[in-house]
Design a protein around this motif. Structure first.
Motif, PDB file in Angstrom:
ATOM      1  N   TYR A  86       0.813  -1.210   0.000  1.00  0.00           N
ATOM      2  CA  TYR A  86       0.000   0.000   0.000  1.00  0.00           C
ATOM      3  C   TYR A  86       0.854   1.270   0.000  1.00  0.00           C
ATOM      4  O   TYR A  86       0.335   2.367   0.115  1.00  0.00           O
ATOM      5  CB  TYR A  86      -0.952  -0.005   1.194  1.00  0.00           C
ATOM      6  N   ARG A  87       2.157   1.107  -0.101  1.00  0.00           N
ATOM      7  CA  ARG A  87       3.118   2.224  -0.152  1.00  0.00           C
ATOM      8  C   ARG A  87       2.989   3.164   1.038  1.00  0.00           C
ATOM      9  O   ARG A  87       3.092   4.392   0.887  1.00  0.00           O
ATOM     10  CB  ARG A  87       2.967   2.983  -1.468  1.00  0.00           C
ATOM     11  N   VAL A  88       2.757   2.618   2.220  1.00  0.00           N
ATOM     12  CA  VAL A  88       2.661   3.426   3.433  1.00  0.00           C
ATOM     13  C   VAL A  88       4.062   3.875   3.833  1.00  0.00           C
ATOM     14  O   VAL A  88       4.950   3.052   4.020  1.00  0.00           O
ATOM     15  CB  VAL A  88       2.000   2.631   4.575  1.00  0.00           C
ATOM     16  N   GLN A  89       4.238   5.195   3.951  1.00  0.00           N
ATOM     17  CA  GLN A  89       5.540   5.742   4.314  1.00  0.00           C
ATOM     18  C   GLN A  89       5.479   6.666   5.517  1.00  0.00           C
ATOM     19  O   GLN A  89       6.505   7.021   6.071  1.00  0.00           O
ATOM     20  CB  GLN A  89       6.131   6.498   3.120  1.00  0.00           C
ATOM     21  N   VAL A  90       4.285   7.091   5.895  1.00  0.00           N
ATOM     22  CA  VAL A  90       4.133   7.999   7.015  1.00  0.00           C
ATOM     23  C   VAL A  90       3.020   7.467   7.919  1.00  0.00           C
ATOM     24  O   VAL A  90       2.093   6.807   7.449  1.00  0.00           O
ATOM     25  CB  VAL A  90       3.829   9.435   6.516  1.00  0.00           C
ATOM     26  N   TYR A  91       3.127   7.744   9.207  1.00  0.00           N
ATOM     27  CA  TYR A  91       2.132   7.251  10.153  1.00  0.00           C
ATOM     28  C   TYR A  91       1.475   8.421  10.851  1.00  0.00           C
ATOM     29  O   TYR A  91       2.158   9.390  11.201  1.00  0.00           O
ATOM     30  CB  TYR A  91       2.792   6.336  11.180  1.00  0.00           C
ATOM     31  N   PRO A  92       0.177   8.380  11.077  1.00  0.00           N
ATOM     32  CA  PRO A  92      -0.724   7.322  10.636  1.00  0.00           C
ATOM     33  C   PRO A  92      -1.130   7.507   9.168  1.00  0.00           C
ATOM     34  O   PRO A  92      -1.172   8.619   8.665  1.00  0.00           O
ATOM     35  CB  PRO A  92      -1.941   7.478  11.535  1.00  0.00           C
ATOM     36  N   THR A  93      -1.428   6.428   8.520  1.00  0.00           N
ATOM     37  CA  THR A  93      -1.973   6.430   7.169  1.00  0.00           C
ATOM     38  C   THR A  93      -3.236   5.580   7.192  1.00  0.00           C
ATOM     39  O   THR A  93      -3.207   4.455   7.668  1.00  0.00           O
ATOM     40  CB  THR A  93      -0.982   5.831   6.151  1.00  0.00           C
ATOM     41  N   LEU A  94      -4.320   6.131   6.702  1.00  0.00           N
ATOM     42  CA  LEU A  94      -5.583   5.396   6.622  1.00  0.00           C
ATOM     43  C   LEU A  94      -5.794   4.997   5.172  1.00  0.00           C
ATOM     44  O   LEU A  94      -5.757   5.845   4.283  1.00  0.00           O
ATOM     45  CB  LEU A  94      -6.746   6.273   7.093  1.00  0.00           C
ATOM     46  N   VAL A  95      -5.995   3.716   4.924  1.00  0.00           N
ATOM     47  CA  VAL A  95      -6.194   3.215   3.572  1.00  0.00           C
ATOM     48  C   VAL A  95      -7.539   2.506   3.530  1.00  0.00           C
ATOM     49  O   VAL A  95      -7.779   1.575   4.293  1.00  0.00           O
ATOM     50  CB  VAL A  95      -5.071   2.230   3.162  1.00  0.00           C
ATOM     51  N   LEU A  96      -8.414   2.950   2.642  1.00  0.00           N
ATOM     52  CA  LEU A  96      -9.710   2.308   2.445  1.00  0.00           C
ATOM     53  C   LEU A  96      -9.611   1.483   1.169  1.00  0.00           C
ATOM     54  O   LEU A  96      -9.288   2.020   0.105  1.00  0.00           O
ATOM     55  CB  LEU A  96     -10.816   3.353   2.319  1.00  0.00           C
ATOM     56  N   THR A  97      -9.841   0.189   1.288  1.00  0.00           N
ATOM     57  CA  THR A  97      -9.777  -0.683   0.117  1.00  0.00           C
ATOM     58  C   THR A  97     -11.132  -1.310  -0.143  1.00  0.00           C
ATOM     59  O   THR A  97     -11.959  -1.428   0.757  1.00  0.00           O
ATOM     60  CB  THR A  97      -8.752  -1.822   0.299  1.00  0.00           C
ATOM     61  N   GLY A  98     -11.334  -1.724  -1.360  1.00  0.00           N
ATOM     62  CA  GLY A  98     -12.535  -2.463  -1.713  1.00  0.00           C
ATOM     63  C   GLY A  98     -12.343  -3.922  -1.343  1.00  0.00           C
ATOM     64  O   GLY A  98     -11.264  -4.336  -0.916  1.00  0.00           O
ATOM     65  N   PRO A  99     -13.382  -4.737  -1.499  1.00  0.00           N
ATOM     66  CA  PRO A  99     -13.296  -6.161  -1.173  1.00  0.00           C
ATOM     67  C   PRO A  99     -12.194  -6.882  -1.948  1.00  0.00           C
ATOM     68  O   PRO A  99     -11.656  -7.878  -1.479  1.00  0.00           O
ATOM     69  CB  PRO A  99     -14.675  -6.708  -1.560  1.00  0.00           C
ATOM     70  N   ASP A 100     -11.828  -6.344  -3.114  1.00  0.00           N
ATOM     71  CA  ASP A 100     -10.785  -6.970  -3.915  1.00  0.00           C
ATOM     72  C   ASP A 100      -9.382  -6.510  -3.527  1.00  0.00           C
ATOM     73  O   ASP A 100      -8.397  -6.931  -4.122  1.00  0.00           O
ATOM     74  CB  ASP A 100     -11.016  -6.680  -5.398  1.00  0.00           C
TER      75      ASP A 100
END
Length: 87
Positions: free
Chosen positions: A47-61
């Motif tokens: 998900y290319r998270v590089q900074v905290y906090p990072t919120l990522v919303l993903t679909g079911p896929d």
């Protein structure tokens, strides 16, 4: 914000997963089975998270639908809800 995210997930029927790379200040029971420790980076890298906090919303896929990295202290709840497209 932690409690708010749990409530937001419940309200919108989201499957909340918390990835913590450093353990931080979260107590051992925080988030129950939804807490995943990522000390080797294998969870955050896709998900290319590089900074905290990072919120990522993903679909079911697993496809990324929204990412929030800079949450202002003022009105954080409204900002997160709006930027994740849940407002």
């Amino acid at each position: 914000l932690d409690v708010f995210l749990g409530q937001l997930a419940h309200t919108h029927g989201l499957d909340l997963r918390v990835i913590d790379a450093r353990r931080g200040d979260l107590p051992p029971h925080a988030y129950g089975d939804a807490l995943h420790l990522d000390t080797d980076g294998s969870l955050r890298r896709p998900y290319r998270v590089q900074v905290y906090p990072t919120l990522v919303l993903t679909g079911p896929d697993g496809r990324i639908e929204a990412v929030v990295t800079d949450v202002p202290e003022q009105d954080a709840q409204a900002s997160v809800t709006r930027r994740l497209g849940l407002a």
